[in-house]
Design a protein around this motif. Structure first.
Motif, short mmCIF file in Angstrom:
data_model
loop_
_atom_site.label_atom_id
_atom_site.label_comp_id
_atom_site.label_asym_id
_atom_site.label_seq_id
_atom_site.Cartn_x
_atom_site.Cartn_y
_atom_site.Cartn_z
N ALA B 217 0.85 -1.20 0.00
CA ALA B 217 0.00 0.00 0.00
C ALA B 217 0.88 1.25 0.00
O ALA B 217 0.63 2.21 -0.74
CB ALA B 217 -0.91 -0.01 1.23
N ILE B 218 1.92 1.21 0.82
CA ILE B 218 2.82 2.36 0.96
C ILE B 218 3.65 2.54 -0.31
O ILE B 218 3.82 3.64 -0.82
CB ILE B 218 3.70 2.16 2.22
CG1 ILE B 218 2.81 2.25 3.47
CG2 ILE B 218 4.83 3.17 2.27
CD1 ILE B 218 3.46 1.74 4.73
N PHE B 219 4.15 1.42 -0.85
CA PHE B 219 4.96 1.47 -2.07
C PHE B 219 4.15 2.07 -3.22
O PHE B 219 4.62 2.95 -3.93
CB PHE B 219 5.44 0.06 -2.43
CG PHE B 219 6.17 -0.01 -3.74
CD1 PHE B 219 7.49 0.36 -3.84
CD2 PHE B 219 5.52 -0.45 -4.89
CE1 PHE B 219 8.17 0.31 -5.05
CE2 PHE B 219 6.19 -0.51 -6.11
CZ PHE B 219 7.51 -0.13 -6.18
N TYR B 220 2.92 1.58 -3.41
CA TYR B 220 2.09 2.06 -4.53
C TYR B 220 1.75 3.54 -4.38
O TYR B 220 1.48 4.22 -5.37
CB TYR B 220 0.79 1.25 -4.61
CG TYR B 220 0.90 -0.01 -5.44
CD1 TYR B 220 1.29 0.04 -6.77
CD2 TYR B 220 0.58 -1.25 -4.90
CE1 TYR B 220 1.37 -1.10 -7.54
CE2 TYR B 220 0.66 -2.42 -5.66
CZ TYR B 220 1.05 -2.33 -6.98
OH TYR B 220 1.14 -3.46 -7.75
N TYR B 221 1.74 4.04 -3.15
CA TYR B 221 1.46 5.47 -2.97
C TYR B 221 2.72 6.30 -3.16
O TYR B 221 2.72 7.31 -3.89
CB TYR B 221 0.87 5.74 -1.58
CG TYR B 221 0.54 7.20 -1.37
CD1 TYR B 221 -0.65 7.74 -1.85
CD2 TYR B 221 1.45 8.05 -0.74
CE1 TYR B 221 -0.94 9.09 -1.69
CE2 TYR B 221 1.16 9.40 -0.58
CZ TYR B 221 -0.03 9.92 -1.05
OH TYR B 221 -0.31 11.26 -0.90
N PHE B 222 3.82 5.88 -2.54
CA PHE B 222 4.99 6.75 -2.50
C PHE B 222 5.87 6.67 -3.74
O PHE B 222 6.60 7.61 -4.02
CB PHE B 222 5.81 6.50 -1.22
CG PHE B 222 5.15 7.06 0.01
CD1 PHE B 222 5.16 8.43 0.24
CD2 PHE B 222 4.48 6.24 0.89
CE1 PHE B 222 4.52 8.97 1.35
CE2 PHE B 222 3.85 6.78 2.01
CZ PHE B 222 3.87 8.14 2.24
N LEU B 223 5.85 5.56 -4.48
CA LEU B 223 6.67 5.50 -5.70
C LEU B 223 6.25 6.58 -6.70
O LEU B 223 7.09 7.38 -7.13
CB LEU B 223 6.66 4.11 -6.34
CG LEU B 223 7.55 4.01 -7.59
CD1 LEU B 223 9.03 4.08 -7.21
CD2 LEU B 223 7.29 2.75 -8.40
N PRO B 224 4.95 6.63 -7.07
CA PRO B 224 4.58 7.70 -8.01
C PRO B 224 4.77 9.10 -7.43
O PRO B 224 5.14 10.03 -8.15
CB PRO B 224 3.11 7.44 -8.31
CG PRO B 224 2.63 6.45 -7.33
CD PRO B 224 3.82 5.72 -6.81
N LYS B 225 4.56 9.25 -6.12
CA LYS B 225 4.77 10.57 -5.51
C LYS B 225 6.25 10.96 -5.57
O LYS B 225 6.58 12.12 -5.78
CB LYS B 225 4.30 10.55 -4.05
CG LYS B 225 2.79 10.48 -3.90
CD LYS B 225 2.14 11.79 -4.32
CE LYS B 225 0.64 11.76 -4.10
NZ LYS B 225 -0.01 12.98 -4.63
N ALA B 226 7.13 9.97 -5.39
CA ALA B 226 8.57 10.25 -5.39
C ALA B 226 9.08 10.53 -6.80
O ALA B 226 9.91 11.42 -7.00
CB ALA B 226 9.34 9.08 -4.78
N THR B 227 8.58 9.78 -7.80
CA THR B 227 9.07 9.95 -9.17
C THR B 227 8.34 11.07 -9.91
O THR B 227 8.85 11.62 -10.88
CB THR B 227 8.91 8.66 -9.99
OG1 THR B 227 7.52 8.31 -10.02
CG2 THR B 227 9.72 7.52 -9.41
N GLY B 228 7.10 11.35 -9.47
CA GLY B 228 6.28 12.33 -10.18
C GLY B 228 5.60 11.75 -11.39
O GLY B 228 5.04 12.48 -12.22
#
Lengths: 61, 467
Positions: B217-228
């Protein structure tokens, strides 16, 4: 095969059928755009809009 | 960047702070017990022995650091994906205090020797009951926040969050069913092979619902947030989610191969375990494909480094796990040091790397500041990566050597090596493991310092603005 085994097998098959239905719906052409929409919307600005505060989802009304 | 208005982020701050405290406790105790294995004279009975401290280490790590962080990020993510505040910030604050009380009680009671002797379910019934109260408050708050959401469609992270809430509740209640005989002692409601089957249905699915679905859940949220850049495929994420959920709960009996549970149950567990490679690797591919055209960020963006290495360890973990579920391989590596090597690749590699990235992303935002030092974050990354690899690789080699020696037989069928001979051979690996723990602890210290300075910087920034 005893009753417990038959029950176990029955539940397994039922779950498989439910899963197959989920796959069919998710990958239907009709559902494609809608199925991918959340990944774009989650990229929107994190700040909630002033008009969005309080109450339920206005989009679902 | 300012703290985002409209969201209750104070409780997120609280859970992040306390999860880091419990994470430090877990690693400190972990390093101590790794030295106690290598140097038995460091065991100081009755409280400071490996037997007492090992469950303190696992409970502080899995529940204090892991669950504490997940509570923080579930609140952070859910608010943003539903575009609404927490249903009840007051309940969330009560949950924070009860959570810390439960973890503190767990540490004290386990060190005192109060233990149900069930893997990952060691807590005696009063503390276990408190955990149930905490989880009910958590589940109600998150579910109600999702119910009143302003986004019609639910992003994949929310599905994983809901699965965690429901899965843990069912697993915990069933496995913890017991008959109390005093305030500090209870006996399992099940007996014999049934008890073992329930325990490993819980034990393995605690890995699923505590150490797999929340980090995803955390990975799917933060990966796109981190990469943009959005994830590669949301629909692929949904299918991977449902297939993971349908398959995972059938696999617990792979811990009981060669045990007196029905053969068909073992075979079913083995089959489903191997099939689990598909949904696990669908998540891995989704992460990798999301990086198409973005791989340069592995050099430039420290958050991406943590997240991509994290999902890579998840990928390796989910190849190793299913292969370990195959009878012959299971027989080979069971009761060897291969197992802690496998487990720590998951906890130190997969779960913790993703959590580090999430904390680095979140803390500056909720405190309205910038990260104190990107350079220190990079040093942290390399230290924890090196520490984790030293730990896992030394344990894999030790495990294979141990298994080979334990299985070696003479022509007449007698064992070729005595048990003590196998022990003597793996001492060097135990020293490497302990040093790996020290390196990981050094990395963690850099992380804690960086976050502490980031938070301190936000206060200075706020004071300067006020002046």
């Amino acid at each position: 095969m005893d009753l417990a085994s038959i029950y176990y097998l029955g539940v397994t098959i039922a779950l498989f059928l439910i899963f197959a239905a989920i796959v069919a719906r998710t990958y239907s052409k009709k559902h494609k755009a809608r199925g991918e929409e959340p990944k774009y919307r989650m990229m929107d600005d994190d700040h909630p809009k002033e008009t969005d505060k309080g109450g339920r989802d206005v989009r679902r009304k | 960047m300012n703290q985002q208005e409209g969201y209750a982020d104070d409780v997120v701050k609280g859970f992040i702070t306390w999860s880091m405290v419990w994470g430090l406790v877990a690693v400190l105790v972990g390093v101590l017990i790794s030295f106690q294995i290598a140097f038995p004279q460091l065991n100081l009975p009755p409280y400071l022995t490996y037997g007492r401290l090992r469950p303190v280490h696992t409970n502080a790590g899995i529940f204090g650091w892991g669950i504490g962080s997940f509570m923080a990020f579930f609140y952070y993510i859910t608010q943003r994906l539903t575009r609404t505040g927490i249903w009840s910030p007051g309940l969330a604050r009560i949950q924070l205090w009860l959570f810390n009380l439960a973890i503190a009680l767990a540490a004290v009671t386990l060190a005192l020797g109060m233990n149900r002797s069930k893997e990952y379910a060691e807590l005696e019934w009063p503390v276990a009951s408190l955990v149930v109260v905490v989880w009910v408050i958590f589940a109600v708050n998150i579910v109600m926040t999702i119910v009143k959401r302003r986004e019609e469609q639910m992003y994949i992270s929310l599905w994983y969050i809901l699965a965690t809430l429901a899965g843990v509740a069912v697993l915990y209640l069933v496995n913890n069913a017991s008959i109390p005989v005093s305030l500090t002692k209870s006996y399992s409601a099940y007996a014999g092979a049934n008890d073992a089957n329930v325990q490993w249905w819980y034990g393995h699915n605690a890995v699923a619902m505590v150490l797999t679905t929340p980090p995803l859940a955390i990975f799917y949220y933060f990966l796109p947030k981190a990469t943009g850049v959005p994830i590669y495929s949301h629909r692929m994420g949904v299918i991977a989610f449902w297939s993971l959920i349908f398959m995972y709960l059938w696999t617990g009996a792979h811990h009981l191969l060669w045990a007196p549970v029905p053969d068909w149950v073992q075979t079913l567990a083995m089959g489903f375990s191997v099939m689990l490679i598909a949904p696990s690797w669908a998540a891995v591919f989704n992460g990798y494909f999301s990086m198409n055209g973005q791989w340069h960020q592995m050099r430039e963006n420290y958050l991406v480094k943590f997240l991509i290495f994290g999902i890579t360890f998840y990928g390796m973990q989910t190849l190793q796990g299913p292969s370990q579920a195959i009878r012959t391989f299971s027989a080979f590596i069971h009761f060897t040091d291969w197992v802690p090597g496998h487990v720590h690749m998951g906890t130190l590699g997969w779960v913790s790397l993703v959590l580090f990235a999430a904390i680095y992303y979140t803390v500056p935002r909720i405190y309205g500041t910038e990260i104190y030092s990107v350079r220190l974050a990079n040093i942290h990354f390399w230290l924890v990566l090196a520490g984790q690899l030293m730990f896992s690789i030394s344990m894999w080699i030790a495990g294979v050597q141990q298994a080979a020696m334990l299985n070696a037989t003479n022509p007449d069928g007698s064992l070729h090596y005595s048990f003590m001979e196998t022990m003597i051979e793996i001492y060097p690996y135990w020293h490497i493991r302990a040093m790996g723990g020290v390196v990981y602890l050094a990395g963690l210290s850099v992380f804690l310092y960086n976050i502490w300075k980031t938070v301190a910087g936000s206060k200075t920034h706020a004071a300067a603005q006020t002046a």
